[in-house]
Design an enzyme around this catalytic site. Sequence first.
Site, PDB file in Angstrom:
ATOM      1  N   HIS A 121      -1.903  39.844  51.055  1.00  0.00           N
ATOM      2  CA  HIS A 121      -1.286  40.682  52.085  1.00  0.00           C
ATOM      3  C   HIS A 121      -1.873  40.381  53.455  1.00  0.00           C
ATOM      4  O   HIS A 121      -2.917  39.742  53.587  1.00  0.00           O
ATOM      5  CB  HIS A 121      -1.472  42.167  51.761  1.00  0.00           C
ATOM      6  CG  HIS A 121      -2.899  42.626  51.855  1.00  0.00           C
ATOM      7  ND1 HIS A 121      -3.858  42.271  50.933  1.00  0.00           N
ATOM      8  CD2 HIS A 121      -3.534  43.387  52.777  1.00  0.00           C
ATOM      9  CE1 HIS A 121      -5.014  42.800  51.271  1.00  0.00           C
ATOM     10  NE2 HIS A 121      -4.855  43.482  52.393  1.00  0.00           N
ATOM     11  N   ASP A 123      -2.972  42.830  56.731  1.00  0.00           N
ATOM     12  CA  ASP A 123      -3.241  44.255  56.872  1.00  0.00           C
ATOM     13  C   ASP A 123      -2.147  44.976  57.660  1.00  0.00           C
ATOM     14  O   ASP A 123      -1.794  44.572  58.778  1.00  0.00           O
ATOM     15  CB  ASP A 123      -4.601  44.475  57.552  1.00  0.00           C
ATOM     16  CG  ASP A 123      -5.742  44.080  56.620  1.00  0.00           C
ATOM     17  OD1 ASP A 123      -5.605  44.271  55.406  1.00  0.00           O
ATOM     18  OD2 ASP A 123      -6.763  43.570  57.123  1.00  0.00           O
ATOM     19  N   HIS A 270      -4.944  37.662  53.022  1.00  0.00           N
ATOM     20  CA  HIS A 270      -6.151  37.697  52.193  1.00  0.00           C
ATOM     21  C   HIS A 270      -5.882  38.432  50.894  1.00  0.00           C
ATOM     22  O   HIS A 270      -4.891  39.158  50.753  1.00  0.00           O
ATOM     23  CB  HIS A 270      -7.334  38.301  52.951  1.00  0.00           C
ATOM     24  CG  HIS A 270      -7.114  39.708  53.411  1.00  0.00           C
ATOM     25  ND1 HIS A 270      -6.320  40.024  54.477  1.00  0.00           N
ATOM     26  CD2 HIS A 270      -7.589  40.886  52.937  1.00  0.00           C
ATOM     27  CE1 HIS A 270      -6.310  41.329  54.647  1.00  0.00           C
ATOM     28  NE2 HIS A 270      -7.065  41.887  53.721  1.00  0.00           N
ATOM     29  N   ARG A 285     -14.653  48.847  56.824  1.00  0.00           N
ATOM     30  CA  ARG A 285     -13.825  47.939  57.621  1.00  0.00           C
ATOM     31  C   ARG A 285     -13.489  48.606  58.958  1.00  0.00           C
ATOM     32  O   ARG A 285     -13.081  49.771  58.962  1.00  0.00           O
ATOM     33  CB  ARG A 285     -12.532  47.619  56.871  1.00  0.00           C
ATOM     34  CG  ARG A 285     -11.778  46.441  57.464  1.00  0.00           C
ATOM     35  CD  ARG A 285     -10.524  46.154  56.690  1.00  0.00           C
ATOM     36  NE  ARG A 285      -9.370  46.820  57.282  1.00  0.00           N
ATOM     37  CZ  ARG A 285      -8.171  46.904  56.714  1.00  0.00           C
ATOM     38  NH1 ARG A 285      -7.961  46.383  55.517  1.00  0.00           N
ATOM     39  NH2 ARG A 285      -7.182  47.523  57.323  1.00  0.00           N
TER      40      ARG A 285
HETATM   41  C1  SIN Z   1      -8.947  44.545  52.447  1.00  0.00           C
HETATM   42  O1  SIN Z   1      -9.278  44.905  53.569  1.00  0.00           O
HETATM   43  O2  SIN Z   1      -7.801  44.229  52.157  1.00  0.00           O
HETATM   44  C2  SIN Z   1     -10.042  44.432  51.399  1.00  0.00           C
HETATM   45  C3  SIN Z   1     -10.671  43.093  51.445  1.00  0.00           C
HETATM   46  C4  SIN Z   1     -11.884  43.013  50.573  1.00  0.00           C
HETATM   47  O3  SIN Z   1     -12.326  44.037  50.044  1.00  0.00           O
HETATM   48  O4  SIN Z   1     -12.408  41.911  50.429  1.00  0.00           O
END
Ligand code: SIN
Length: 294
Positions: A121, A123, A270, A285
């Site tokens: 995806h 974000d 990612h 995050r």
């Molecule tokens: C995310 O922000 O999508 C999670 C990424 C992660 O936990 O590595």
Amino acid sequence: MQGSLRGNAGPRIRHLADEGAPYETLSIDKLTPIIGAEVGGIDLSQPLSNRQQDEVHRALAENSVIFFRDQHITPDQHVAFGRMFGDLHVHPAAPHEDGRPELMVIHADKDSPRANGEGWHTDVSCDVEPPMGSILYIKTCPPRGGDTLFASMYAAYEALSDRMKAYLEGMTAVHDGEQVYRGLYANYGVADKPKYPRAEHPVIRTHPVTGRKALYVNRGFTRFLVGVPRDESEGILRYLYEHMENPLFQCRFRWRANSIAFWDNRCVQHRAMWDYWPHTRSGNRVTVAGDKPY
Ligand code: SIN
């Protein structure tokens, strides 16, 4: 350059990050020629000089995702680092630290029904102005596993055939948060909102800093291509998702405690690996707001 064989995408991808003058304040250790670099020689708990700030911007533009090891930063320093790149984005659904909506919680342990970001995806691409970048600080790591995979959407775009590029040029797609977010964080006690974001974005977007084109559809949020029959949309999206998951376009980051990953959502997808149950992986995050894609 145009290859003729499927599966022969490598030579068609520009290795932009191989070019350029040396850095003055940072060391750069590339994970692959296409995407990802570990950045050294910087302590993010200290105020950054203008030159360091410029070089972090440059490292992100040249590598699409950058990593920092052995960082010991407070939540305030994490937020301040994010603010160097723009206003902060507040997630429409995910849990955050108490009283700190800009500090999203990323956590999975033995009691978790799921982990964040398990599918490919970008974000919050369902926002009308989706986040420019995300800065993930992982403080607790499992003994093994919990890697994050990143894929360059520049490389995915550049490896398309000229005919496919021409077909997609000017096309838009609808991205919708409804099916993703409704009920998703119930285990954290997060109540659902009446409505989740939905937006229409170009399938090929131009990066406002580098000027490069990137593929901008993802399995997480993209629902359909606008202006074509639904069966055609499904077929094309299925092809694009398979295409963009080619390992040629990827790097894989192996976390250690106190590492930071900073990815550019305008040109990167990612996927987080939840292969460490029953162990714990945990951090925060900070997400930097972005502009309307064009
Ligand atoms: C995310 O922000 O999508 C999670 C990424 C992660 O936990 O590595």
